[in-house]
Design a protein around this motif. Structure first.
Motif, mmCIF file in Angstrom:
data_model
loop_
_atom_site.group_PDB
_atom_site.id
_atom_site.type_symbol
_atom_site.label_atom_id
_atom_site.label_comp_id
_atom_site.label_asym_id
_atom_site.label_seq_id
_atom_site.Cartn_x
_atom_site.Cartn_y
_atom_site.Cartn_z
ATOM 1 N N ASN A 17 66.634 69.249 -25.590
ATOM 2 C CA ASN A 17 66.763 70.206 -26.424
ATOM 3 C C ASN A 17 67.069 69.179 -28.057
ATOM 4 O O ASN A 17 67.615 68.660 -28.194
ATOM 5 N N VAL A 18 65.526 68.536 -27.850
ATOM 6 C CA VAL A 18 65.212 67.441 -29.381
ATOM 7 C C VAL A 18 66.111 68.443 -30.302
ATOM 8 O O VAL A 18 65.060 69.177 -31.021
ATOM 9 N N PRO A 19 66.653 67.930 -31.409
ATOM 10 C CA PRO A 19 67.106 68.156 -33.100
ATOM 11 C C PRO A 19 65.911 69.135 -34.176
ATOM 12 O O PRO A 19 65.681 69.814 -34.551
ATOM 13 N N GLU A 20 64.496 68.161 -33.503
ATOM 14 C CA GLU A 20 63.477 68.172 -33.891
ATOM 15 C C GLU A 20 63.027 69.790 -33.851
ATOM 16 O O GLU A 20 61.854 70.511 -34.801
ATOM 17 N N PHE A 21 63.801 69.858 -33.045
ATOM 18 C CA PHE A 21 63.144 71.912 -32.926
ATOM 19 C C PHE A 21 63.060 72.885 -33.703
ATOM 20 O O PHE A 21 62.670 73.998 -33.796
ATOM 21 N N THR A 22 64.272 72.381 -34.567
ATOM 22 C CA THR A 22 64.945 72.855 -35.776
ATOM 23 C C THR A 22 64.736 73.294 -36.594
ATOM 24 O O THR A 22 64.323 74.257 -37.254
ATOM 25 N N ASN A 23 63.517 72.366 -36.689
ATOM 26 C CA ASN A 23 62.719 71.985 -37.997
ATOM 27 C C ASN A 23 60.866 73.398 -37.971
ATOM 28 O O ASN A 23 60.389 72.831 -38.822
ATOM 29 N N ILE A 24 60.658 73.569 -36.689
ATOM 30 C CA ILE A 24 59.686 74.414 -36.561
ATOM 31 C C ILE A 24 60.232 75.747 -35.796
ATOM 32 O O ILE A 24 61.546 76.631 -35.978
ATOM 33 N N THR A 25 58.723 76.883 -36.562
ATOM 34 C CA THR A 25 59.842 78.330 -36.597
ATOM 35 C C THR A 25 59.913 78.098 -34.382
ATOM 36 O O THR A 25 59.414 77.753 -34.263
ATOM 37 N N GLY A 26 60.183 79.900 -34.628
ATOM 38 C CA GLY A 26 61.030 80.331 -33.276
ATOM 39 C C GLY A 26 59.253 80.538 -32.529
ATOM 40 O O GLY A 26 58.522 80.519 -31.125
ATOM 41 N N THR A 27 57.997 80.902 -32.876
ATOM 42 C CA THR A 27 57.030 81.001 -32.386
ATOM 43 C C THR A 27 56.221 79.621 -32.159
ATOM 44 O O THR A 27 55.848 79.394 -31.034
ATOM 45 N N ALA A 28 56.121 78.251 -32.521
ATOM 46 C CA ALA A 28 55.798 77.048 -31.960
ATOM 47 C C ALA A 28 56.983 77.216 -31.217
ATOM 48 O O ALA A 28 56.342 76.128 -30.370
ATOM 49 N N VAL A 29 57.498 77.316 -30.904
ATOM 50 C CA VAL A 29 59.158 77.083 -29.426
ATOM 51 C C VAL A 29 58.020 77.618 -28.755
ATOM 52 O O VAL A 29 58.107 78.074 -26.871
ATOM 53 N N GLN A 30 58.033 78.981 -28.750
ATOM 54 C CA GLN A 30 57.520 80.026 -27.953
ATOM 55 C C GLN A 30 56.014 79.873 -27.104
ATOM 56 O O GLN A 30 55.528 79.741 -25.943
ATOM 57 N N ASN A 31 55.014 79.078 -28.146
ATOM 58 C CA ASN A 31 53.654 78.711 -28.240
ATOM 59 C C ASN A 31 53.584 77.698 -27.083
ATOM 60 O O ASN A 31 53.252 77.588 -26.064
ATOM 61 N N PHE A 32 54.802 76.735 -26.969
ATOM 62 C CA PHE A 32 55.030 75.773 -26.445
ATOM 63 C C PHE A 32 55.259 76.108 -24.847
ATOM 64 O O PHE A 32 54.801 76.037 -24.040
ATOM 65 N N TYR A 33 56.331 76.823 -24.870
ATOM 66 C CA TYR A 33 56.915 77.400 -23.602
ATOM 67 C C TYR A 33 55.703 78.391 -22.787
ATOM 68 O O TYR A 33 55.393 78.376 -22.113
ATOM 69 N N THR A 34 55.298 79.018 -23.913
ATOM 70 C CA THR A 34 53.818 80.153 -23.098
ATOM 71 C C THR A 34 53.078 79.301 -22.589
ATOM 72 O O THR A 34 51.855 79.495 -21.488
ATOM 73 N N TYR A 35 52.724 78.264 -23.335
ATOM 74 C CA TYR A 35 51.459 76.978 -23.019
ATOM 75 C C TYR A 35 52.197 76.967 -21.554
ATOM 76 O O TYR A 35 50.988 76.606 -20.291
ATOM 77 N N ARG A 36 53.167 76.127 -21.130
ATOM 78 C CA ARG A 36 53.479 75.726 -20.259
ATOM 79 C C ARG A 36 53.449 76.759 -18.903
ATOM 80 O O ARG A 36 52.899 76.277 -17.928
ATOM 81 N N LEU A 37 53.466 77.885 -19.314
ATOM 82 C CA LEU A 37 53.669 78.469 -18.457
ATOM 83 C C LEU A 37 52.529 79.344 -17.819
ATOM 84 O O LEU A 37 52.392 79.200 -16.382
ATOM 85 N N ALA A 38 51.172 79.088 -18.472
ATOM 86 C CA ALA A 38 49.998 79.448 -18.158
ATOM 87 C C ALA A 38 49.743 78.794 -17.914
ATOM 88 O O ALA A 38 49.014 78.564 -16.406
ATOM 89 N N CYS A 39 50.033 77.406 -17.492
ATOM 90 C CA CYS A 39 49.590 76.111 -16.515
ATOM 91 C C CYS A 39 50.124 75.886 -15.762
ATOM 92 O O CYS A 39 49.367 75.899 -14.471
ATOM 93 N N ASN A 40 51.554 76.160 -15.006
ATOM 94 C CA ASN A 40 51.792 76.713 -14.206
ATOM 95 C C ASN A 40 51.507 77.340 -13.111
ATOM 96 O O ASN A 40 51.345 77.156 -12.639
ATOM 97 N N ARG A 41 50.841 78.851 -13.780
ATOM 98 C CA ARG A 41 50.487 79.829 -12.987
ATOM 99 C C ARG A 41 48.780 79.370 -12.550
ATOM 100 O O ARG A 41 48.628 79.904 -11.483
ATOM 101 N N ALA A 42 48.284 78.885 -13.796
ATOM 102 C CA ALA A 42 47.149 78.038 -13.655
ATOM 103 C C ALA A 42 46.917 77.447 -11.960
ATOM 104 O O ALA A 42 46.049 77.006 -11.221
ATOM 105 N N ALA A 43 47.639 75.938 -11.628
ATOM 106 C CA ALA A 43 47.976 75.117 -11.023
ATOM 107 C C ALA A 43 47.905 75.946 -9.562
ATOM 108 O O ALA A 43 47.593 75.980 -8.258
ATOM 109 N N GLN A 44 49.505 76.987 -9.365
ATOM 110 C CA GLN A 44 49.551 77.491 -8.326
ATOM 111 C C GLN A 44 48.375 78.584 -8.152
ATOM 112 O O GLN A 44 48.262 78.715 -6.873
ATOM 113 N N THR A 45 48.471 78.802 -9.170
ATOM 114 C CA THR A 45 46.439 79.806 -8.583
ATOM 115 C C THR A 45 46.005 79.134 -7.959
ATOM 116 O O THR A 45 45.277 79.844 -6.584
#
Length: 329
Positions: free
Chosen positions: A186-214
Motif C-alpha cells: 500500500n504505497v503512499p503514492e496511490f493517494t496522489n492518483i485518482t480512484g479510477t487509476a487505482v481501479q484500472n490497475f486492479y482491473t488489468y491484473r484481474l484480466a491477466c489472471n483470467r487470461a493465464a488461467q483460461t
C-alpha cells in the motif's frame, strides 16, 4: 565583495556583504556543484536558507516560471530585490534537499541521483516549475532502470500516472504481475492518483489472471506429444489409476501426478500470471521427484520440461495483448 571557499560536500558558512548596504551577513552555501560562483549570475535561497549558485539563462530555458521572472524589468521583479555579491538572490519555498535534486537534472554541472526517492523530489519540483522537458527526461531514465522497476513497480506505476508517462504505466503494471495480489504494498503514492487509476490497475491484473488461467483450463496445451506422455493410456506404472480432468469440452484421464501439477499451476498463475511462475523450479520440483521415482515416468521428464516451457510461452502470449486503461479521471 565576498570571498567564497566552499569545498567538498559539506555546506559552508560564508560572510558576504549586501550590495545595497554595509551589513555583513553569514550565509550557507549549497553542496557542490552549486557552490561555485564562476559562470553563475543568480542565487536561489531554499526555505531552509541554503544558497544555490546557478545560471539565470539555464533556469530561464528550463522553466517558464524563471523565464517570466527574468524577463521583468529589474524594478518590477518580486522577491529578488535582495542582492548578494552583486547577484540577485531569489527566495523559494522549497527545501534544499528537493532543490538540490531538481538542479542536478537541470544544471549541466549536476549529476542526477538515480535513487527513486531523489527522483520523486526532482519530479515534484519540475512539475511545480513547469519544467516539462526535465519531467520527460526523468521519465525516460526511470523507464530504463529495470532493477528499480522490478523492486518498486507499484510506486513507479503511481508516479507514471501522475506524470502521464504512458509507456511507463504499461511497463510498471506488467512488472506488478510478478507480485501476488495479496502482497501488493500500500504505497503512499496511490493517494496522489485518482480512484479510477487505482481501479484500472486492479482491473488489468484481474484480466491477466483470467487470461493465464483460461489458457491452462481450456486445454490449449493438449497436444499429442503431451497426451501420450501424461495420460493413463501408457503402460501400467506408479500412477496408472490416473485422475479424470476436464479441459473445456474434453474429459481426460491423466496421470495423477500430472493432474496435481496442472491444478497447482492453475492456482499459482491466479496469483502471479507470468511465465516466471511456471518456470520457477519450486513449482515443479515435487512433480519431477515423483516422475524420477518411477521407472516408466522418468522417461518422460524431457517431455515434461518441454511442456513447462510450452505453458510459460502460452501464458506470455495470453497476457501480451492485455492493455491497462489510459483513462484516469
Amino acid at each position: 565583495m565576498s570571498t567564497f571557499s566552499a569545498a567538498g560536500s559539506d555546506k559552508s558558512e560564508e560572510t558576504v556583504t549586501k550590495a545595497d548596504s554595509s551589513t555583513t551577513i553569514d550565509i550557507v552555501v549549497a553542496q557542490p556543484p552549486f557552490h561555485d560562483v564562476e559562470e553563475t549570475d543568480l542565487i536561489l535561497r531554499s526555505s531552509d536558507q541554503i544558497h544555490f549558485y546557478v545560471s539565470k539563462a539555464i533556469m530561464s530555458f528550463a522553466s517558464p516560471v524563471f523565464a517570466d521572472m527574468a524577463s521583468l524589468p529589474e524594478g518590477d521583479k518580486l522577491n529578488i530585490q535582495e542582492r548578494i555579491d552583486h547577484r540577485p538572490c531569489v527566495p523559494v519555498l522549497d527545501h534544499s534537499e528537493e532543490l538540490y535534486q531538481l538542479l542536478s537534472w537541470v544544471d549541466p554541472r549536476g549529476v542526477p541521483s538515480l535513487e527513486l526517492d531523489d527522483m520523486k523530489k526532482a519530479l515534484r519540483l519540475a512539475d511545480k516549475y513547469g519544467m516539462n522537458n526535465t519531467v520527460c527526461r526523468i521519465g525516460v531514465v526511470l523507464e530504463a532502470l529495470d532493477n528499480l522497476m522490478k523492486k518498486d513497480c507499484i510506486t513507479v506505476y503511481a508516479i507514471a500516472v501522475q506524470c502521464g508517462f504512458t509507456s511507463l504505466i504499461e511497463k510498471a503494471a506488467h512488472h506488478s504481475l510478478n507480485i501476488a495480489v495479496q502482497d501488493i504494498p500500500n504505497v503512499p503514492e496511490f493517494t496522489n492518483i485518482t480512484g479510477t487509476a487505482v481501479q484500472n490497475f486492479y482491473t488489468y491484473r484481474l484480466a491477466c489472471n483470467r487470461a493465464a488461467q483460461t489458457f491452462i483450463s481450456s486445454g490449449a496445451w493438449t497436444q499429442d506429444q503431451y497426451l501420450r506422455a501424461f495420460s493413463v493410456s501408457i503402460p501400467t506404472c506408479c500412477a496408472a489409476e490416473g485422475r479424470a480432468t476436464r479441459f473445456g469440452t474434453m474429459h481426460l484421464q491423466l496421470m495423477r501426478w500430472f493432474a496435481v501439477y496442472i491444478h497447482d499451476i492453475q492456482e499459482a498463475v491466479a496469483e502471479r500470471p507470468v511465465p516466471a511462475t511456471v518456470r520457477d523450479p519450486a513449482s515443479h520440483r515435487d512433480t519431477l521427484v515423483t516422475m524420477a521415482a518411477c521407472n516408466k515416468c522418468r522417461n518422460h521428464i524431457p517431455t515434461f520440461l518441454s511442456f513447462i516451457e510450452f505453458v510459460a510461452t502460452g501464458i506470455e502470449n495470453a497476457i501480451a495483448n492485455i492493455k491497462i486503461s489510459s483513462t484516469y479521471m
